[in-house]
Structures are given as C-alpha cells and as structure tokens.
Design a protein around this motif. Structure first.
Motif, PDB file in Angstrom:
ATOM      1  N   GLY A 173       0.697  -1.175   0.117  1.00  0.00           N
ATOM      2  CA  GLY A 173       0.180   0.001   0.120  1.00  0.00           C
ATOM      3  C   GLY A 173       0.953   1.187  -0.112  1.00  0.00           C
ATOM      4  O   GLY A 173       0.365   2.223   0.247  1.00  0.00           O
ATOM      5  N   CYS A 174       2.218   1.272  -0.381  1.00  0.00           N
ATOM      6  CA  CYS A 174       3.054   2.546  -0.576  1.00  0.00           C
ATOM      7  C   CYS A 174       2.701   2.958  -1.839  1.00  0.00           C
ATOM      8  O   CYS A 174       2.556   2.544  -2.910  1.00  0.00           O
ATOM      9  N   TRP A 175       2.606   4.569  -1.967  1.00  0.00           N
ATOM     10  CA  TRP A 175       2.959   5.178  -2.986  1.00  0.00           C
ATOM     11  C   TRP A 175       4.205   4.995  -3.391  1.00  0.00           C
ATOM     12  O   TRP A 175       5.296   4.974  -2.847  1.00  0.00           O
ATOM     13  N   ASN A 176       4.308   4.780  -4.954  1.00  0.00           N
ATOM     14  CA  ASN A 176       5.734   4.379  -5.470  1.00  0.00           C
ATOM     15  C   ASN A 176       6.463   5.466  -5.801  1.00  0.00           C
ATOM     16  O   ASN A 176       6.915   5.816  -6.959  1.00  0.00           O
ATOM     17  N   TRP A 177       6.856   6.260  -4.813  1.00  0.00           N
ATOM     18  CA  TRP A 177       7.632   7.540  -4.951  1.00  0.00           C
ATOM     19  C   TRP A 177       8.885   7.221  -5.391  1.00  0.00           C
ATOM     20  O   TRP A 177       9.674   8.397  -6.121  1.00  0.00           O
ATOM     21  N   PHE A 178       9.816   6.139  -5.290  1.00  0.00           N
ATOM     22  CA  PHE A 178      11.156   5.847  -5.819  1.00  0.00           C
ATOM     23  C   PHE A 178      11.008   5.266  -7.185  1.00  0.00           C
ATOM     24  O   PHE A 178      12.113   5.104  -7.931  1.00  0.00           O
ATOM     25  N   ASN A 179       9.867   5.224  -8.024  1.00  0.00           N
ATOM     26  CA  ASN A 179       9.744   4.554  -9.252  1.00  0.00           C
ATOM     27  C   ASN A 179       9.765   5.833 -10.353  1.00  0.00           C
ATOM     28  O   ASN A 179       8.947   6.477 -10.188  1.00  0.00           O
ATOM     29  N   VAL A 206     -15.190  23.867  -4.642  1.00  0.00           N
ATOM     30  CA  VAL A 206     -13.786  24.135  -4.069  1.00  0.00           C
ATOM     31  C   VAL A 206     -13.038  25.327  -4.477  1.00  0.00           C
ATOM     32  O   VAL A 206     -13.331  25.647  -5.757  1.00  0.00           O
ATOM     33  N   ASP A 207     -12.707  25.974  -3.429  1.00  0.00           N
ATOM     34  CA  ASP A 207     -11.921  27.125  -3.787  1.00  0.00           C
ATOM     35  C   ASP A 207     -10.571  26.807  -4.858  1.00  0.00           C
ATOM     36  O   ASP A 207      -9.716  26.294  -4.158  1.00  0.00           O
ATOM     37  N   GLU A 208     -10.482  27.301  -6.060  1.00  0.00           N
ATOM     38  CA  GLU A 208      -9.273  26.707  -6.840  1.00  0.00           C
ATOM     39  C   GLU A 208      -7.964  27.157  -6.315  1.00  0.00           C
ATOM     40  O   GLU A 208      -7.038  26.681  -6.505  1.00  0.00           O
ATOM     41  N   SER A 209      -8.101  28.328  -5.600  1.00  0.00           N
ATOM     42  CA  SER A 209      -6.850  28.824  -5.077  1.00  0.00           C
ATOM     43  C   SER A 209      -6.195  28.555  -3.681  1.00  0.00           C
ATOM     44  O   SER A 209      -5.364  28.700  -3.177  1.00  0.00           O
ATOM     45  N   ARG A 210      -7.395  27.524  -3.292  1.00  0.00           N
ATOM     46  CA  ARG A 210      -6.739  26.972  -1.830  1.00  0.00           C
ATOM     47  C   ARG A 210      -6.952  25.257  -1.846  1.00  0.00           C
ATOM     48  O   ARG A 210      -7.785  24.915  -1.095  1.00  0.00           O
ATOM     49  N   VAL A 211      -6.202  24.771  -2.887  1.00  0.00           N
ATOM     50  CA  VAL A 211      -6.007  23.288  -2.622  1.00  0.00           C
ATOM     51  C   VAL A 211      -4.821  22.866  -2.389  1.00  0.00           C
ATOM     52  O   VAL A 211      -3.812  23.575  -2.833  1.00  0.00           O
ATOM     53  N   TYR A 212      -4.600  21.952  -1.417  1.00  0.00           N
ATOM     54  CA  TYR A 212      -3.336  21.649  -0.761  1.00  0.00           C
ATOM     55  C   TYR A 212      -3.307  20.226  -0.788  1.00  0.00           C
ATOM     56  O   TYR A 212      -4.197  19.267  -0.801  1.00  0.00           O
ATOM     57  N   VAL A 213      -2.071  19.652  -0.385  1.00  0.00           N
ATOM     58  CA  VAL A 213      -1.508  18.197  -0.498  1.00  0.00           C
ATOM     59  C   VAL A 213      -0.720  18.008   0.499  1.00  0.00           C
ATOM     60  O   VAL A 213       0.130  18.734   0.812  1.00  0.00           O
ATOM     61  N   ALA A 214      -0.790  16.891   1.147  1.00  0.00           N
ATOM     62  CA  ALA A 214      -0.037  16.371   2.441  1.00  0.00           C
ATOM     63  C   ALA A 214       0.013  15.180   2.407  1.00  0.00           C
ATOM     64  O   ALA A 214      -0.769  14.361   1.897  1.00  0.00           O
ATOM     65  N   GLY A 215       1.166  14.543   3.203  1.00  0.00           N
ATOM     66  CA  GLY A 215       1.414  13.219   3.330  1.00  0.00           C
ATOM     67  C   GLY A 215       2.179  12.689   4.362  1.00  0.00           C
ATOM     68  O   GLY A 215       2.977  13.353   4.824  1.00  0.00           O
ATOM     69  N   LEU A 216       2.140  11.323   4.605  1.00  0.00           N
ATOM     70  CA  LEU A 216       3.135  10.769   5.496  1.00  0.00           C
ATOM     71  C   LEU A 216       4.134   9.763   5.129  1.00  0.00           C
ATOM     72  O   LEU A 216       3.710   8.830   4.231  1.00  0.00           O
ATOM     73  N   SER A 217       5.464   9.688   5.297  1.00  0.00           N
ATOM     74  CA  SER A 217       6.189   8.913   5.007  1.00  0.00           C
ATOM     75  C   SER A 217       6.141   8.707   3.355  1.00  0.00           C
ATOM     76  O   SER A 217       6.616   9.565   2.529  1.00  0.00           O
ATOM     77  N   ALA A 218       5.725   7.349   2.647  1.00  0.00           N
ATOM     78  CA  ALA A 218       5.712   7.277   1.259  1.00  0.00           C
ATOM     79  C   ALA A 218       4.753   8.415   0.676  1.00  0.00           C
ATOM     80  O   ALA A 218       4.933   8.739  -0.531  1.00  0.00           O
ATOM     81  N   GLY A 219       3.527   8.487   1.329  1.00  0.00           N
ATOM     82  CA  GLY A 219       2.593   9.650   0.977  1.00  0.00           C
ATOM     83  C   GLY A 219       3.410  10.953   1.025  1.00  0.00           C
ATOM     84  O   GLY A 219       2.740  11.711   0.231  1.00  0.00           O
ATOM     85  N   GLY A 220       4.190  11.245   2.273  1.00  0.00           N
ATOM     86  CA  GLY A 220       4.832  12.559   2.069  1.00  0.00           C
ATOM     87  C   GLY A 220       5.723  12.733   0.981  1.00  0.00           C
ATOM     88  O   GLY A 220       5.820  13.965   0.301  1.00  0.00           O
ATOM     89  N   ALA A 221       6.611  11.762   0.602  1.00  0.00           N
ATOM     90  CA  ALA A 221       7.329  11.495  -0.588  1.00  0.00           C
ATOM     91  C   ALA A 221       6.498  11.905  -1.617  1.00  0.00           C
ATOM     92  O   ALA A 221       6.829  12.758  -2.585  1.00  0.00           O
ATOM     93  N   MET A 222       5.460  11.180  -1.948  1.00  0.00           N
ATOM     94  CA  MET A 222       4.430  11.661  -3.198  1.00  0.00           C
ATOM     95  C   MET A 222       3.946  12.867  -3.161  1.00  0.00           C
ATOM     96  O   MET A 222       3.753  13.659  -4.116  1.00  0.00           O
ATOM     97  N   ALA A 223       3.660  13.576  -1.882  1.00  0.00           N
ATOM     98  CA  ALA A 223       3.316  14.781  -1.915  1.00  0.00           C
ATOM     99  C   ALA A 223       4.332  15.905  -2.526  1.00  0.00           C
ATOM    100  O   ALA A 223       3.782  16.764  -3.080  1.00  0.00           O
ATOM    101  N   ALA A 224       5.289  15.593  -2.069  1.00  0.00           N
ATOM    102  CA  ALA A 224       6.492  16.386  -2.521  1.00  0.00           C
ATOM    103  C   ALA A 224       6.456  16.256  -3.928  1.00  0.00           C
ATOM    104  O   ALA A 224       6.547  17.428  -4.794  1.00  0.00           O
TER     105      ALA A 224
END
Length: 381
Positions: A173-179, A206-224
């Motif tokens: 269930g990891c996002w494939n940040w290293f691929n 949704v306010d198009e100017s206020r859309v954000y993304v966040a994540g943890l670990s592999a999710g954090g890497a994918m957020a980056a």
C-alpha cells in the motif's frame, strides 16, 4: 560501504527472482547491519510504531521485499495476493450533517479509489480542499483517524480527500515515490492523484486557489512529487516523515535516501518556475526515514524562493510533552513560505495524532493543526 551495498543489492535481487526470499533478506540485512550503526536508537512511544525496534539503516522484511518487488520482481507471496491484512480500517465518526463518501477515479494511467469528508454546511460557498496521502500499509480510514484531519475540517470548514493506493500497484500500500515512472507530470500515480483532485473540485464547491496536498512517509514523498509536478494545482504542500522529490530512482537509491544518503542536487523538487509553499514535520528519532530528509526538502525549497524574503526566524518550544525546533521563512507580508518542525523523541509517526490509527503518536505538536494553519495563512480575506 557503497561497493558492499551494491553487491548485496545485486545478490538479493537475483535471489528474489529465484523466489529465495529468506536468503535474499539475510544477505540484504547483513549488508545494511554492517554498514549501519551497531546499537539501536531509542524506540518511540507505544502505538507510534507497530514494528519491533530496528537499527539505523535496517529495514523490516516487508519494506525490503516490497522495494525489491518494484524492481520488476515477483510478489511477496507465491499467490501474488495483496497483503490487505496489514491495513487497519477503523470506524469513522461522521457528525450530523457531515458526509464521508467513497469515490473512484479512472484515468489513462489506471484507477484509484478515494474517500471524501465534507463537513456540515459545505455547500455554503467555496471551500478549501486538502488531499491527504497515506503511508505504507495504511488506508484512507486509518489515516483519517490517525491524522485527526476530519476533526479540523469540522472546525475550519474545509473538504478532505484521502486517495487509496491500490495493493495491485504496491502490495504494502505504498505510493511508488521511488519509481521514475511515478515521478513525472501526466504519468503514473501523479496523474491519478491530480486527476482525482480535479474530480473532487468538479463535484464540490472548491476554491481553486486553496487546494493543498499533504502526506506521511511514502505519502509525504508523493506529496513532494505532486508539488513538483503540479505546482499550479496545489497552493501548498505538507510533508511528514517524507523524502524530497527525485531523491530515489531505483531500489538501491531508495534505501540510500531513506538512510539520508543522497545528493541535494538530485533531490531538487522544483520542475518549473512556480513555487509551492512547503511545511515539513520530521521526528528526530525516526528510524525508517532519516531526519536529514526533512532538512534536505527545506534546503531545496529555499533555492526555489524569490531573492527578496522578509525574514527567517527560529524558535524552540514544547508541545504535547515533546520539545521541538521550528524554522520559519516568511515573505514581506508575514505569510510563512517555508516551515520546518524537528520534533525530539518522535519516531516514524504523525506528530500529535490519534494512536487509534497506525503510525500516529499522541505526543508532540499537532502536525495536522499546524499544517492547516500554514495552508490557510495565505488565504485571501
């Protein structure tokens, strides 16, 4: 050490192709133990880590085999069935008037399910949207509970989305940040996450100017990676216990990056002239993703900032029973552009989270609350 690790990775790869997983793991762990510290680092608080204590640069069996699998290798078990038993699915409390809905997005790169939490009164005007990317072995419900983000949505009136990584794409269930195939705009998983983000924006006000993304670990890497590949879509990014975009391109470099061994130039996040405001949380006792990764994300982001900055401030404090250091770089208006939180004693877990979810530690500053404050600080009155 480099030659030793390279030789071990090559040997482990061959053994895994031969389905000799036990010997592959023994070879890899032996090399990592030889190259890493000889004594264990302090174990974080109960509930923060579901795994036994590990040594610096050593990895659990599941992570080891999963990274090997995504070098084009066979699955973790003989049948190829996903390891869904590792993924907690706690109950989600939904207050009257709120909604927690299941959705699915289909695009050229495939399909992903996701959950959307809409607080009471969400139809009254345009709302911010936060896209939350879970870590390995987690799922949307688990991450929603552990991060407490739904509670903050009720408090501040924003919408939260929780994309679910497919166990077909990654058994853990990891996002494939290293691929490399999942690090490019309009390709792979970035295209799916961006696509479902736009689907939510089309379904909800949704306010198009206020859309954000966040994540943890592999999710954090994918957020980056999402901030790097779709800077026009996301106004800010939150990275907890994650890695910089482009910090790995294969199995060996993934292990090296998680251990804090990579070149800053290879980890540069920006792919365009657009800059995405960035907040980073990282535990100083993280044994799975070295804390230098958080420092590197901030260092790379600083290179993308405009020359004219108002000020940089540093402070130390205590929250939730843990000390922390916080660095803030603000613009001329006083709006924070970069924030880096280094939390003493925190392992590989969401700071100030709900331990009913996995990889969540109740101690320390509340990462979710601070991320929401950071995200909304640039909102137009």
């Amino acid at each position: 050490m480099k030659n030793l690790l390279t030789s071990a990775f090559n040997r482990a790869t061959q053994l895994t192709r031969e389905r000799n997983l036990a010997e592959a793991t023994r070879v890899l762990m032996g090399a990592l133990t030889t190259g890493g510290a000889a004594t264990p680092t302090p174990q974080p608080a109960a509930h923060a880590e579901p795994h036994p204590p590990t040594f610096r640069l050593r990895r659990p069996l599941g992570e080891t085999v999963e990274l090997l699998r995504h070098a084009g290798l066979p699955g973790l078990n003989q049948s190829g069935a996903p390891l869904v038993g590792l993924r907690k699915a706690p109950n989600i409390d939904v207050p009257p008037g709120a909604a927690y809905l299941s959705r699915s997005y289909v695009g050229p790169a495939g399909a992903r399910d996701y959950k959307v939490y809409a607080p009471n009164g969400v139809g009254d005007g345009e709302r911010p949207l936060i896209v939350m990317l879970h870590g390995c072995s987690q799922n949307p419900d688990d991450f929603a509970v552990g991060s407490r983000m739904n509670e903050l949505a009720d408090e501040h009136g924003f919408i939260v989305a929780y994309p679910a990584q497919s166990t077909t794409a990654n058994q853990m269930g990891c996002w494939n940040w290293f691929n490399p195939a999942d690090q490019t705009r309009e390709k792979g998983e970035p295209s799916l996450i961006a696509g479902l983000t736009r689907a939510i924006m089309a379904e909800w006000r949704v306010d198009e100017s206020r859309v954000y993304v966040a994540g943890l670990s592999a999710g954090g890497a994918m957020a980056a990676t999402m901030a790097a590949t779709y800077p026009e879509l996301y106004a800010a990014v939150g990275i907890h216990s994650g890695l910089a975009h482009g910090s790995a391109s294969d199995v060996a470099s993934a292990f090296a990056a998680m251990g804090g061994k990579f070149e800053l130039g290879a980890a540069r996040r920006s792919l365009s002239d657009d800059y995405v405001r960035t907040i980073v949380f990282h535990g100083e006792a993280d044994q799975k993703v070295h804390p230098t990764n958080g420092e590197t994300i901030i260092a790379g982001a600083r290179l993308d900032l405009a020359d004219a900055l108002a000020r940089e401030t540093r402070e130390t404090g205590s929250a939730g029973g843990r000390n922390y250091s916080r660095t803030v770089i603000a613009d001329a208006r006083g709006v924070p552009q970069l924030e880096h939180w280094a939390v003493e004693g925190l392992g590989h877990a969401w700071s100030g989270g709900n331990p009913d979810g996995s990889f969540a530690d109740r101690h320390g500053p509340e990462a979710s609350r601070e991320m929401v404050r950071f995200f909304l600080a640039d909102a137009t009155p």
